[in-house]
Design a protein around this motif. Structure first.
Motif, PDB file in Angstrom:
ATOM      1  N   LEU A 163       1.078  -1.054  -0.023  1.00 43.02           N
ATOM      2  CA  LEU A 163      -0.106  -0.116  -0.153  1.00 43.02           C
ATOM      3  C   LEU A 163       0.462   1.452   0.092  1.00 43.02           C
ATOM      4  CD1 LEU A 163      -2.863  -0.929   2.491  1.00 43.02           C
ATOM      5  CD2 LEU A 163      -3.017  -0.658  -0.244  1.00 43.02           C
ATOM      6  N   ASN A 164       1.856   0.912   0.355  1.00 42.30           N
ATOM      7  CA  ASN A 164       2.960   2.454   0.659  1.00 42.30           C
ATOM      8  C   ASN A 164       3.491   2.597  -0.592  1.00 42.30           C
ATOM      9  OD1 ASN A 164       1.611   3.188   3.368  1.00 42.30           O
ATOM     10  ND2 ASN A 164       3.202   1.949   3.779  1.00 42.30           N
ATOM     11  N   ARG A 165       3.829   1.159  -0.960  1.00 39.86           N
ATOM     12  CA  ARG A 165       5.070   1.897  -2.541  1.00 39.86           C
ATOM     13  C   ARG A 165       4.692   2.332  -3.160  1.00 39.86           C
ATOM     14  NH1 ARG A 165       5.485  -3.690  -2.916  1.00 39.86           N
ATOM     15  NH2 ARG A 165       7.484  -3.980  -1.744  1.00 39.86           N
ATOM     16  N   PRO A 166       5.890   2.867  -3.740  1.00 36.05           N
ATOM     17  CA  PRO A 166       4.829   4.621  -4.674  1.00 36.05           C
ATOM     18  C   PRO A 166       4.716   3.708  -6.233  1.00 36.05           C
ATOM     19  CG  PRO A 166       7.090   5.036  -4.268  1.00 36.05           C
ATOM     20  CD  PRO A 166       6.437   3.483  -3.199  1.00 36.05           C
ATOM     21  N   PRO A 167       3.759   3.640  -6.660  1.00 34.79           N
ATOM     22  CA  PRO A 167       3.507   3.816  -7.991  1.00 34.79           C
ATOM     23  C   PRO A 167       4.284   3.577  -9.121  1.00 34.79           C
ATOM     24  CG  PRO A 167       1.837   6.013  -7.690  1.00 34.79           C
ATOM     25  CD  PRO A 167       2.980   5.530  -6.523  1.00 34.79           C
ATOM     26  N   ARG A 168       4.903   3.302 -10.339  1.00 35.83           N
ATOM     27  CA  ARG A 168       5.490   2.860 -11.209  1.00 35.83           C
ATOM     28  C   ARG A 168       5.340   3.850 -11.551  1.00 35.83           C
ATOM     29  NH1 ARG A 168      10.121  -1.583 -11.321  1.00 35.83           N
ATOM     30  NH2 ARG A 168      11.114  -0.846  -9.922  1.00 35.83           N
TER      31      ARG A 168
END
Length: 168
Positions: A163-168
């Protein structure tokens, strides 16, 4: 001796550290890969206190990393041989060696030890690869996800990371 146990953690790395995470343990295993088998040889090569070596070898035998075999009856003397479980630590030792060759103080003048092919003596440069695809495994092309043995806390941890991973 380390008093902390990671037994309650739902983590394969933590459970491995319960067996091999104490000071001296991986150096004892390293020497076994070199062919050292007897207590006095470990003690002489490592310069480790006898009581510490006794405790580490006992724990490694109990964990199934070594098996203890009598080689003399009078006086009773044993040697320590790696089990399949112990031999499986080879990749860990090689990984630590490679890290030390690149970043460790002992390698400032060049690598202290090389791995060579047993058959032809050719220097080896080990890499971690995926058995199915043959692709090299590196930090930049993998990510950790909850596995089939993950408990609810571990699943929640990896879900938070997603959830906290930034979108690529």
């Amino acid at each position: 001796m380390r008093r902390t146990s990671y037994e309650q953690m739902n983590c394969s790395i933590a459970s491995a550290l319960d067996v091999v995470g104490e000071p001296w343990t991986l150096l004892i295993v390293r020497d076994a890969f070199y062919g050292v088998r007897r207590f006095d040889e470990f003690q002489e090569n490592l310069g480790i206190a006898r009581n510490v070596l006794t405790a580490r070898l006992k724990k490694l035998v109990e964990a199934g990393v070594f098996r203890k075999i009598a080689y003399r009856q009078r006086p009773l003397r044993h040697e320590y041989r790696l089990t399949d479980k112990g031999a499986a630590l080879f990749t860990v030792i090689v990984g630590l060696k490679q890290w030390g060759d690149r970043h460790g103080a002992a390698a400032r003048s060049g690598k202290p030890m090389d791995l060579v092919d047993r058959a032809d003596g050719r220097p080896l440069d080990p890499v971690l690869i995926d058995a199915e695809s043959g692709r090299r495994i590196e930090l930049t092309n993998v990510r950790a996800v909850a596995g089939p043995g993950a408990d609810q806390g571990t699943r929640a941890f990896f879900e938070r990371l997603t959830l906290n991973r930034p979108p690529r």
